[in-house]
Design an enzyme around this catalytic site. Structure first.
Site, short mmCIF file in Angstrom:
data_model
loop_
_atom_site.label_atom_id
_atom_site.label_comp_id
_atom_site.label_asym_id
_atom_site.label_seq_id
_atom_site.Cartn_x
_atom_site.Cartn_y
_atom_site.Cartn_z
N SER A 563 0.85 -1.19 0.00
CA SER A 563 0.00 0.00 0.00
C SER A 563 0.88 1.23 0.00
O SER A 563 2.01 1.21 0.49
CB SER A 563 -0.90 0.01 1.24
OG SER A 563 -1.56 1.25 1.38
N TYR A 576 -2.57 -0.25 10.56
CA TYR A 576 -2.58 -0.62 9.15
C TYR A 576 -1.30 -0.16 8.47
O TYR A 576 -0.66 -0.93 7.73
CB TYR A 576 -3.80 0.00 8.47
CG TYR A 576 -3.93 -0.36 7.00
CD1 TYR A 576 -4.42 -1.59 6.61
CD2 TYR A 576 -3.56 0.55 6.01
CE1 TYR A 576 -4.56 -1.92 5.27
CE2 TYR A 576 -3.69 0.23 4.67
CZ TYR A 576 -4.19 -1.00 4.30
OH TYR A 576 -4.31 -1.33 2.97
#
Length: 686
Positions: A563, A576
């Site tokens: 990501s 995250y």
């Protein structure tokens, strides 16, 4: 033009006969019908023959798969036939007998159908019929079985001369309904489609009843204690461990996909005393050995032998097999023979475990297994009646390296970029994982759709099979349930992949989830859950992938769906973002470690993928929308607005990056992260 009534009957007959493996095997045999039609040019009558074209399958045949020829021109070829030494030239002449566009390419058996004086003809490869055809003393056994109702034709390679031979035998035997072709199969005929089908089935049924009533009880000899089947769980675990090793060996000359079967008929055969000697004789029917090679490779160790000893012995046997196959080629090759296509086995028999087969795709590998099961049934029948006596090795070579077979291979479509590759995608039930699984399958890969939600995974596997128009759904994709944070679950998923396709080449670490909270509100559970699924999950998946890839020895790809958050510090995202940063560094660490095995490790860094995302639909979208102060339905638009290209990132864009990394054009790239974020300057890699 409306379909001729006789064509409808022909297709119905083909489907009825071809749907039962006792009658013929996949893509084996052919059938024809002759009738009068109207010539669209002259308006007058014209006698035509419709016959299954080259490479078609009786069970699934359509009208487009039929060759259509003028009967007068086909039979006129008898007058210009140059003799058996030049009979291959006659295949090219079939093109000049075509009616209209001619339909499918005529097969080598076209002459048999055209020259036999019967309105309907079937040529089939039933196990019972080939058993008679390959039994020592087959001609006398055929007489005892059928009397004068079925005649015997000595072995002859399929072609124009065989058609002449059968036509003459039919003329000389007016009571005959068909023939047994030595070493090969059967041919039957009739005045109507119904009569022809009934005659075919009568020959098959009568031959089987003859074998059952006259045959010995244990044609393969007694069971060998050390070769008896392992218990099912142990057997399949051993098969999963051996599959990637064998696939790597079978891919020495060119990459192959694998198939494993432990059907009862196979386990019994490989446990019998006569198995090694019978396997060494090879198969006989041309349709069999064209798919199984001249003979299988056979493990000669007990089923219970230690795994490392078995692997070492398989490597020795493989080296010997390759030497033997090369010697076989050199014994019979002429200056006009096609080049050797590869010396690796297509079939490997492992006592106590089962059979492994290999091919250019999953369907080819699976069909090779089906054909070898046919061959086992043939050997059983022949041994029950007398002894198995296949055609001579020289004749096998003449067919295996036949220019007409080579021409058939050349007609195959160009392979897709990921053909022969097996991909395992985690989190493939939705979002990026689903899009990636669909894209890899569309590019030719066999796909293992892995997800915590098995129902979703099964739906994606079904989509892949339907899109690929797979004859058997599992030829294109299989679904497995996996919790990527659980060690045994990950190992089980890879075992299922190895049993389904022989191994794995391309692994996509995509499984993930996200919980967006400020630091002080992030719970231990929030942190542990996200790290369990992403850093721990991708570690466990990559570790198991590496074990399989190293055992195969074929290199491979591991791709992480990381990501932009792995490098971009956004608010309310500590668990995250840290998990993604961990995954991002795993890419670099594993690229450095696995490069010596030819395994490339790369990553993809998407921006927020809102549409189609399981993560966003699960609450992450609402949380992130609240952080940025926008309505949730506007979140994708918000993300796009902050990019340099002002474009929203979709699952398909991430899937495209995975394809680019694994399709071969970036063969020298490893340790790379590709941003798929439409340009987020703060996430530029430095």
């Amino acid at each position: 033009m409306s379909t001729h009534p006789e064509v409808v009957k022909l297709l119905d007959r083909c489907h009825a006969l071809g749907s039962d493996p006792r009658n013929t095997n996949y893509a084996g045999g052919n059938a024809s019908a002759k009738a009068t039609a109207t010539d669209p040019v002259t308006g007058g009558p014209v006698d035509l023959m419709w016959v299954k074209g080259s490479g078609g399958d009786l069970g699934t045949l359509t009208e487009a798969g039929l060759a259509v020829l003028r009967l007068d021109r086909l039979r006129a070829l008898v007058e210009v036939y140059p003799g058996v030494e030049r009979e291959d030239e006659m295949v090219a002449a079939f093109d000049f007998c075509a009616h209209g566009k001619g339909g499918a390419a005529p097969s080598i058996d076209t002459a048999m159908h055209g020259l036999v004086d019967a309105a309907h003809v079937d040529h089939l490869h039933p196990d019972a019929g080939i058993a008679l055809a390959t039994a020592a003393g087959g001609e006398e056994l055929t007489r005892q079985c059928f009397g004068d109702r079925v005649a015997w034709v000595p072995w002859r390679r399929p072609g124009f001369q065989l058609g002449l031979d059968i036509a003459e035998i039919k003329r000389a035997n007016p009571n005959a309904i068909g023939v047994v072709l030595g070493g090969h199969g059967i041919t039957a005929w009739g005045d109507t489609a119904e009569e022809c089908q009934a005659n075919s089935l009568e020959i098959i049924r009568t031959a089987q009843e003859f074998i059952d009533s006259r045959g010995t009880a244990e044609p393969f000899g007694p069971l060998v204690a050390d070769w008896q089947p392992l218990p099912e769980a142990e057997r399949r675990a051993r098969a999963a461990a051996l599959a990637p090793v064998l696939r790597g060996l079978a891919s020495t000359d060119r990459p192959q996909v694998g198939h494993y079967t432990d059907a009862e008929v196979v386990l019994d055969f490989v446990a019998r005393q006569k198995m090694p000697a019978l396997a060494a004789l090879g198969t006989s029917c041309p349709d069999h050995f064209l798919r199984t090679k001249v003979r299988p490779m056979v493990l000669d160790l007990p089923a219970s032998a230690p795994l490392d000893e078995v692997v070492a012995r398989l490597r020795e046997l493989h080296a010997a097999y390759r030497e033997d196959y090369r010697a076989y080629y050199e014994r019979y090759a002429t200056p006009d023979s096609p080049p050797m296509r590869g010396a690796d086995p297509a079939v490997v028999l492992v006592p106590g475990v089962g059979m492994f087969t290999f091919g250019a795709d999953k369907q080819t590998a699976r069909v090779a297994a089906e054909f070898y099961v046919n061959a086992i049934n043939v050997m059983r029948g022949a041994e029950a009646l007398s002894s198995y006596q296949p055609i001579e090795e020289r004749e096998k070579f003449r067919i295996e390296y036949w220019e007409l077979e080579e021409a058939k291979l050349r007609r195959r479509p160009k392979p897709k970029p990921l053909a022969t590759r097996v991909a395992l995608v985690t989190g493939a039930g939705s979002g990026i994982g689903r899009a990636t699984a669909l894209r890899l399958a569309a590019e030719g890969a066999c796909v293992v759709v892995a997800d915590l939600d098995l129902a979703r995974a099964e739906q994606v596997a079904k989509e892949i099979a339907e899109s690929a128009k797979a004859l058997h759904p599992a030829d294109a994709a299989v679904a497995v349930r996996v919790d990527v944070g659980e060690t045994q679950a990950v190992a089980d998923a890879f075992d299922q992949a190895c049993l389904a396709f022989g191994g794995v080449d391309l692994v996509v670490n995509n499984a993930g989830l996200s919980i967006s909270k400020p630091l002080v509100e992030t719970t231990d559970h929030d942190w542990d859950l996200q790290h369990r699924v992403m850093p721990r999950g991708s570690f466990l998946v990559s570790r198991q992938a590496a074990r399989v890839l190293i055992a195969q020895g074929m290199g491979g790809d591991i791709v992480y769906i990381a990501s932009k958050n792995g490098v971009f510090a956004g608010p309310n995202n500590v668990a995250y973002g840290a998990a993604k940063a961990d995954q991002a560094h795993q890419v670099r660490l594993l690229a450095a470690e696995l490069g010596e095995h030819g395994i490339r490790v790369n990553g993809v860094n998407p921006d927020g993928v809102v549409r189609g995302s399981g993560i966003f639909a699960g609450g992450w979208g609402a949380q992130r929308a609240a952080v940025y102060g926008v309505p949730e339905e506007k979140l994708g638009e918000y993300y796009a607005g902050r990019t340099l290209l002002k474009r929203e990132v979709l699952p398909e864009h991430v899937a495209a990056a995975v394809f680019v990394l694994t399709a071969g054009e970036l063969s020298h790239t490893t340790g790379l992260h590709i941003p798929v974020d439409a340009g987020v300057a703060a996430a530029f890699l430095r």
